[in-house]
Design a protein around this motif. Structure first.
Motif, PDB file in Angstrom:
ATOM      1  N   ARG A 199      17.247  -2.721   4.450  1.00 53.38           N
ATOM      2  CA  ARG A 199      16.102  -2.239   5.326  1.00 53.38           C
ATOM      3  C   ARG A 199      15.143  -3.448   5.695  1.00 53.38           C
ATOM      4  NH1 ARG A 199      13.950   3.599   2.811  1.00 53.38           N
ATOM      5  NH2 ARG A 199      16.006   4.651   3.131  1.00 53.38           N
ATOM      6  N   THR A 200      14.736  -3.503   7.005  1.00 52.23           N
ATOM      7  CA  THR A 200      13.745  -4.341   7.341  1.00 52.23           C
ATOM      8  C   THR A 200      12.589  -3.889   7.851  1.00 52.23           C
ATOM      9  OG1 THR A 200      14.799  -4.982   9.506  1.00 52.23           O
ATOM     10  CG2 THR A 200      15.819  -6.237   7.546  1.00 52.23           C
ATOM     11  N   GLY A 201      11.486  -4.533   7.766  1.00 52.89           N
ATOM     12  CA  GLY A 201      10.128  -4.076   8.393  1.00 52.89           C
ATOM     13  C   GLY A 201       8.937  -4.381   7.836  1.00 52.89           C
ATOM     14  N   THR A 202       7.967  -3.840   8.120  1.00 51.48           N
ATOM     15  CA  THR A 202       6.671  -4.435   7.580  1.00 51.48           C
ATOM     16  C   THR A 202       6.120  -3.376   6.597  1.00 51.48           C
ATOM     17  OG1 THR A 202       6.091  -5.719   9.399  1.00 51.48           O
ATOM     18  CG2 THR A 202       4.277  -5.040   7.890  1.00 51.48           C
ATOM     19  N   LEU A 203       5.498  -3.748   5.442  1.00 54.07           N
ATOM     20  CA  LEU A 203       5.090  -2.432   4.331  1.00 54.07           C
ATOM     21  C   LEU A 203       3.747  -3.168   4.133  1.00 54.07           C
ATOM     22  CD1 LEU A 203       5.459  -0.347   2.309  1.00 54.07           C
ATOM     23  CD2 LEU A 203       5.701  -2.089   0.683  1.00 54.07           C
ATOM     24  N   VAL A 204       2.699  -2.085   4.519  1.00 52.18           N
ATOM     25  CA  VAL A 204       1.366  -2.114   4.341  1.00 52.18           C
ATOM     26  C   VAL A 204       0.744  -1.482   3.270  1.00 52.18           C
ATOM     27  CG1 VAL A 204      -0.787  -2.218   5.537  1.00 52.18           C
ATOM     28  CG2 VAL A 204       1.163  -2.867   6.795  1.00 52.18           C
TER      29      VAL A 204
END
Length: 101
Positions: A94-99
Motif C-alpha cells: 500500500r502506498t499513500g499518505t497517512l496523517v
C-alpha cells in the motif's frame, strides 16, 4: 628499570625516542627529532614526510572502500526489495499518505 616476574633479571623497556619510526635508525642525543601524530619520532623531515604520505594514501583508500561499501549496500537493499516484490506476487503493497493528529 623493570624486574622480570619470576626471575632476578632486570631489563629496561626501550624508550620511544630511541629509533626512527620509519627507518629504525637510532636517534642520537643532541640531534633534531621530527615528531608526527603525538609521540611518533623520525630521524629526518624526509622520513616524516614519507610516513605522512603513506598515512594519507591509506586514509584515501579507506574512504574509497567505505563509499564503495555503502553504495553496494544500497544497491543490495534496492535489489532485494525489487526482487522480493516481483518474486512474491501475493504480497500487497500500500502506498499513500497517512496523517496522524
Amino acid at each position: 628499570m623493570f624486574y622480570c616476574g619470576g626471575c632476578e633479571d632486570q631489563y629496561e623497556e626501550p624508550h620511544f625516542l630511541e629509533a626512527c619510526f620509519l627507518c629504525h635508525k637510532p636517534l642520537r642525543p643532541n640531534t633534531d627529532i621530527f615528531m608526527y601524530r603525538g609521540n611518533t619520532p623520525f630521524c629526518s623531515k624526509e622520513c616524516r614526510e614519507e610516513q605522512i604520505e603513506m598515512d594519507e594514501a591509506k586514509e584515501k583508500s579507506w574512504k574509497r572502500a567505505s563509499k564503495r561499501s555503502v553504495r553496494q549496500s544500497d544497491q543490495t537493499n534496492t535489489n532485494s526489495s525489487s526482487s522480493s516484490s516481483s518474486s512474491s506476487p501475493n504480497k500487497t503493497v500500500r502506498t499513500g499518505t497517512l496523517v496522524v493528529a
